[in-house]
Motif scaffolding. Sequence first.
Motif, short mmCIF file in Angstrom:
data_model
loop_
_atom_site.label_atom_id
_atom_site.label_comp_id
_atom_site.label_asym_id
_atom_site.label_seq_id
_atom_site.Cartn_x
_atom_site.Cartn_y
_atom_site.Cartn_z
N LEU A 249 -0.94 -68.51 -143.36
CA LEU A 249 -1.92 -67.59 -143.73
C LEU A 249 -2.92 -68.20 -144.83
CD1 LEU A 249 -2.62 -64.47 -143.93
CD2 LEU A 249 -1.08 -64.24 -146.02
N GLU A 250 -2.44 -68.93 -145.84
CA GLU A 250 -3.62 -69.65 -146.71
C GLU A 250 -4.28 -70.25 -145.86
OE1 GLU A 250 -0.47 -69.87 -146.42
OE2 GLU A 250 0.40 -71.83 -147.18
N LEU B 83 -6.95 -67.95 -144.06
CA LEU B 83 -7.64 -67.19 -144.93
C LEU B 83 -8.76 -68.25 -145.66
CD1 LEU B 83 -5.31 -64.77 -147.14
CD2 LEU B 83 -6.67 -64.40 -144.97
N GLY B 84 -8.24 -69.23 -145.71
CA GLY B 84 -9.43 -70.07 -146.43
C GLY B 84 -10.60 -70.30 -145.08
N LEU C 132 -11.42 -68.39 -143.19
CA LEU C 132 -12.32 -67.15 -142.98
C LEU C 132 -12.95 -66.92 -144.31
CD1 LEU C 132 -9.79 -65.15 -140.92
CD2 LEU C 132 -11.97 -66.21 -140.00
N SER C 133 -13.00 -67.65 -145.54
CA SER C 133 -13.56 -67.29 -146.69
C SER C 133 -14.91 -67.74 -146.74
CB SER C 133 -12.59 -67.71 -147.83
OG SER C 133 -12.66 -68.99 -147.95
N ASP C 134 -15.49 -67.85 -145.51
CA ASP C 134 -16.90 -68.56 -145.65
C ASP C 134 -17.87 -67.45 -144.73
OD1 ASP C 134 -18.92 -71.20 -145.72
OD2 ASP C 134 -19.05 -70.31 -143.93
N PRO C 135 -19.04 -67.16 -145.38
CA PRO C 135 -19.90 -66.06 -144.25
C PRO C 135 -20.19 -66.68 -143.06
CG PRO C 135 -20.67 -66.31 -146.77
CD PRO C 135 -19.26 -67.38 -146.40
N LEU D 89 -17.00 -66.51 -140.71
CA LEU D 89 -16.79 -65.19 -140.56
C LEU D 89 -17.79 -64.61 -139.38
CD1 LEU D 89 -16.05 -63.07 -143.88
CD2 LEU D 89 -14.65 -63.45 -141.85
N LEU E 128 -10.00 -56.84 -139.77
CA LEU E 128 -10.92 -56.81 -140.90
C LEU E 128 -12.11 -57.58 -140.76
CD1 LEU E 128 -7.97 -57.54 -143.52
CD2 LEU E 128 -9.23 -55.29 -142.92
N VAL E 129 -11.73 -58.78 -139.94
CA VAL E 129 -13.02 -59.67 -139.58
C VAL E 129 -14.24 -58.87 -138.66
CG1 VAL E 129 -13.66 -61.68 -138.29
CG2 VAL E 129 -11.64 -61.87 -139.70
N TRP F 147 -16.13 -56.63 -140.56
CA TRP F 147 -16.91 -57.37 -141.60
C TRP F 147 -18.40 -57.22 -141.50
CZ3 TRP F 147 -20.00 -61.81 -141.38
CH2 TRP F 147 -20.43 -62.28 -142.73
N PRO G 270 -22.30 -59.11 -143.02
CA PRO G 270 -22.68 -59.96 -143.79
C PRO G 270 -23.46 -59.45 -145.24
CG PRO G 270 -23.84 -59.81 -141.93
CD PRO G 270 -22.87 -58.87 -141.72
#
Lengths: 127, 127
Positions: free
Chosen positions: A35-36, A39-40, A42-45, A48, A118-119, A122, A124
């Motif tokens: 998961l971490e 998530l990492g 996906l933590s970039d615009p 995403l 969630l993605v 999303w 921008p």
Amino acid sequence: MPSTTRRAAAAIKTPAEPEGLPQPLPEPPVGDLRLETVLGALSDPLRLTIVRKLLLESEQFDHPCGWFGLDRPKSSLTHHFKALREAGVTRQRQYGLERRSQVRVDDLNERFPGLLDLVAAWMPEPQ
Amino acid sequence: MPSTTRRAAAAIKTPAEPEGLPQPLPEPPVGDLRLETVLGALSDPLRLTIVRKLLLESEQFDHPCGWFGLDRPKSSLTHHFKALREAGVTRQRQYGLERRSQVRVDDLNERFPGLLDLVAAWMPEPQ
DNA sequence: TTCTATGTACGAGTTTCATCGTACTGCATG
DNA sequence: CATGCAGTACGATGAAACTCGTACATAGAA
């Protein structure tokens, strides 16, 4: 230099595929998805944007990275597509010159149900 | 120096609270929560541990950061708790000397439904 | 074979982040 | 007042990660 030019990323193996598709590039197996790490990734615009576009507009198939219309140098795109693949978010196959990406929908829904919703939802940041 | 020692983080405001609780520390309002920021805050094992513990063992109330039993220097913990709060994942209130944290469950479920379920189901990497 | 298109590999510069030591604030208690 | 305690603020260090230029590899077409 020898033919073993490929560098093996740690704990990443290449799974087999039933169809006549090209072999996927090395990727973490489903059971190893963290998961971490996901998530990492996906933590970039920009990433995403890539994943969301694949989810919403892929019409059941994968796409080369020119298809995304991202205004960045090629080497930057390589970087991000590789990050997504190594985190287990996407699968990439080599079609001749093109390297096409698709989201590992089944794997991600199995391990992290709801995450892809969630993605897909999303948007921008405005401007 | 004047009494306005507080430094304002960009685009972070302090909401009002109905009960007799201490004011929450500055945090982003619900509408400003960004998926990429929240995912970035959760892409760290220590912070996942914190949030998961709050979700599973908080018994409806918030906790000071000593309660977590994390074996790290105090300044490291401050860093991570602040990262969670500024991303909008947690709310912190000052109780005398203690600064207690709770997860913004309602806000997160409203903006990113299902995300907290993934955090609650997370398990730290073996070993 | 040469040209073009797709994409990689490598390396440099920059930024961001995690970690943590040290000094400090502020309350509470003796 | 002095001490202890919870936690912050600040700064330094080192490790990642983002960005991107350049050079390179390869498939297909002319």
